[in-house]
Design an enzyme around this catalytic site. Sequence first.
Site, PDB file in Angstrom:
ATOM      1  N   SER A 196       0.794  -1.225   0.000  1.00  0.00           N
ATOM      2  CA  SER A 196       0.000   0.000   0.000  1.00  0.00           C
ATOM      3  C   SER A 196       0.830   1.281   0.000  1.00  0.00           C
ATOM      4  CB  SER A 196      -0.966   0.005   1.179  1.00  0.00           C
ATOM      5  OG  SER A 196      -0.283  -0.252   2.386  1.00  0.00           O
ATOM      6  N   HIS A 224      -5.326  -3.298  -2.927  1.00  0.00           N
ATOM      7  CA  HIS A 224      -4.939  -2.368  -3.996  1.00  0.00           C
ATOM      8  C   HIS A 224      -4.793  -3.030  -5.364  1.00  0.00           C
ATOM      9  CE1 HIS A 224      -4.226   0.908  -1.151  1.00  0.00           C
ATOM     10  NE2 HIS A 224      -3.763  -0.029  -0.349  1.00  0.00           N
ATOM     11  N   LYS A 256     -11.581   0.957  -2.055  1.00  0.00           N
ATOM     12  CA  LYS A 256     -10.516   1.474  -2.908  1.00  0.00           C
ATOM     13  C   LYS A 256     -11.006   1.494  -4.357  1.00  0.00           C
ATOM     14  CE  LYS A 256      -7.500   1.039   0.781  1.00  0.00           C
ATOM     15  NZ  LYS A 256      -6.951   0.158   1.776  1.00  0.00           N
TER      16      LYS A 256
HETATM   17  C1  LIG Z   1      -6.884  -0.035   3.120  1.00  0.00           C
HETATM   18  C2  LIG Z   1      -6.319  -1.360   3.442  1.00  0.00           C
HETATM   19  C3  LIG Z   1      -6.903  -2.186   4.401  1.00  0.00           C
HETATM   20  C4  LIG Z   1      -8.045  -1.724   5.264  1.00  0.00           C
HETATM   21  O1  LIG Z   1      -9.223  -1.655   4.574  1.00  0.00           O
HETATM   22  P1  LIG Z   1     -10.382  -0.707   5.146  1.00  0.00           P
HETATM   23  O2  LIG Z   1     -11.599  -1.187   4.460  1.00  0.00           O
HETATM   24  O3  LIG Z   1      -9.986   0.675   4.772  1.00  0.00           O
HETATM   25  O4  LIG Z   1     -10.409  -0.908   6.622  1.00  0.00           O
HETATM   26  C5  LIG Z   1      -6.386  -3.444   4.572  1.00  0.00           C
HETATM   27  N1  LIG Z   1      -5.315  -3.862   3.873  1.00  0.00           N
HETATM   28  C6  LIG Z   1      -4.708  -3.081   2.957  1.00  0.00           C
HETATM   29  C7  LIG Z   1      -3.511  -3.603   2.218  1.00  0.00           C
HETATM   30  C8  LIG Z   1      -5.174  -1.800   2.731  1.00  0.00           C
HETATM   31  O5  LIG Z   1      -4.567  -1.011   1.859  1.00  0.00           O
END
Ligand SMILES: *Cc1c(COP(=O)(O)O)cnc(C)c1O
Length: 408
Positions: A196, A224, A256
């Site tokens: 990330s 992602h 995302k």
């Molecule tokens: C954003 C993210 C999360 C958390 O997801 P949310 O729905 O925002 O709580 C978990 N793992 C990764 C790799 C992320 O980028």
Amino acid sequence: MSNAVTGDKSRSLLEPVLRSRLAEFSPSRYRRRRRIEAPDIAHPVQVVVEGRPCISFCSNDYLGLASHREVIDACCAAAHRYGVGSGASHLITGHGPEHEDLEIELARFTGRERALVFSTGYMANLGIASALFSPEDRVFEDRLNHASLIDAGLNSGARLGRYTHADAKALERRLARASERTATGCSWVLTDGVFSMDGDVAPLADLAHATLRYGAHLIVDDAHGLGVLGTHGRGSIDAAGLDSTSVPVLMGTLGKAFGTFGAFVAGSNSLIEMLIQKARTYIYTTALPPPIAAATRVSLRVAQDEEWRRERLRRHIARFREHAALNGWPLLPSATPIQPLVLGSEDAALRASAELLEAGILVSAIRPPTVPEGSARLRITLSAAHEDGDIERLLTALARLQALQRRA
Ligand SMILES: *Cc1c(COP(=O)(O)O)cnc(C)c1O
């Protein structure tokens, strides 16, 4: 900036304790929120940051689906039909037809038997750990895994080891040592599909090979990668040519590339049944609002169908990297929309972010402990919602910043 209501001067005994603890944060580490407004839904990357109009390069809405007309309409229609909140947890009365259909569609999308919707990705990762890991197990994590995966490992009570970033050989050595020492319990390997803060893709085929060889189980968090990589956006596992045999547990987020909110775990029928029995972050929380589930069903379809969004994103990524390489900027080996420029010191990253803001470009400075010490960076994210001209403005602002630094 604080938004404390003036006049309410708390005199609780807690106040002096909190004030002295807050005073211990160094100014360069102190976290602040900024109020961001997007006045025109047709141009979601044009934002206003505390009165200053700028173009945002910070969002994880990689395909621009958060502002997609049909996604918004589905959300509103479902709210009128079902109400806003789900009213209870899934196991009481919160589990409705939109959740059910979304799970079926997510299972089909990921090529797995079943999927289970969680309220957030953070909770999905903690839930996987509470349902699957036991104290006699061993958990191996990439050093640069997302905080929610690290917390999942830490909270599980299993023995946790962290291997060198994206190094399948290092993992293999650890698995080999562990298999000599102990016979009981399972070994689990946890990795981001796309990292990330770095944007690079995990060496999934090699990780899968190592885990299969030592009888371990691979869990991939593709927050992602889904929507962005692979055929029709099926993610990093699809892009690596793998399936549920080598990656039995897939976690994905909906906030995302899908532009909504929430998360899911996909896998076999028994995996999902196990999560329903034991994932505490699934059992003891209110189900996702039905309008969000309905909106996600539409965004999942649009993400697969509108191939031009991925094409446009790829064009932006190529343009950015080509220009950055020509100018000798500190690029990381990333082929994804996450394009960090590592500057090293926290002050340098903060200063660069502030100077870009002056030029109408919003890019966040990411500092330790979110990233390792000495690797503070600008985290630039590109989106299909950007126009070609937005990318050019970013490149011009970065070039000007570089010229300023050379002179300094
Ligand atoms: C954003 C993210 C999360 C958390 O997801 P949310 O729905 O925002 O709580 C978990 N793992 C990764 C790799 C992320 O980028």
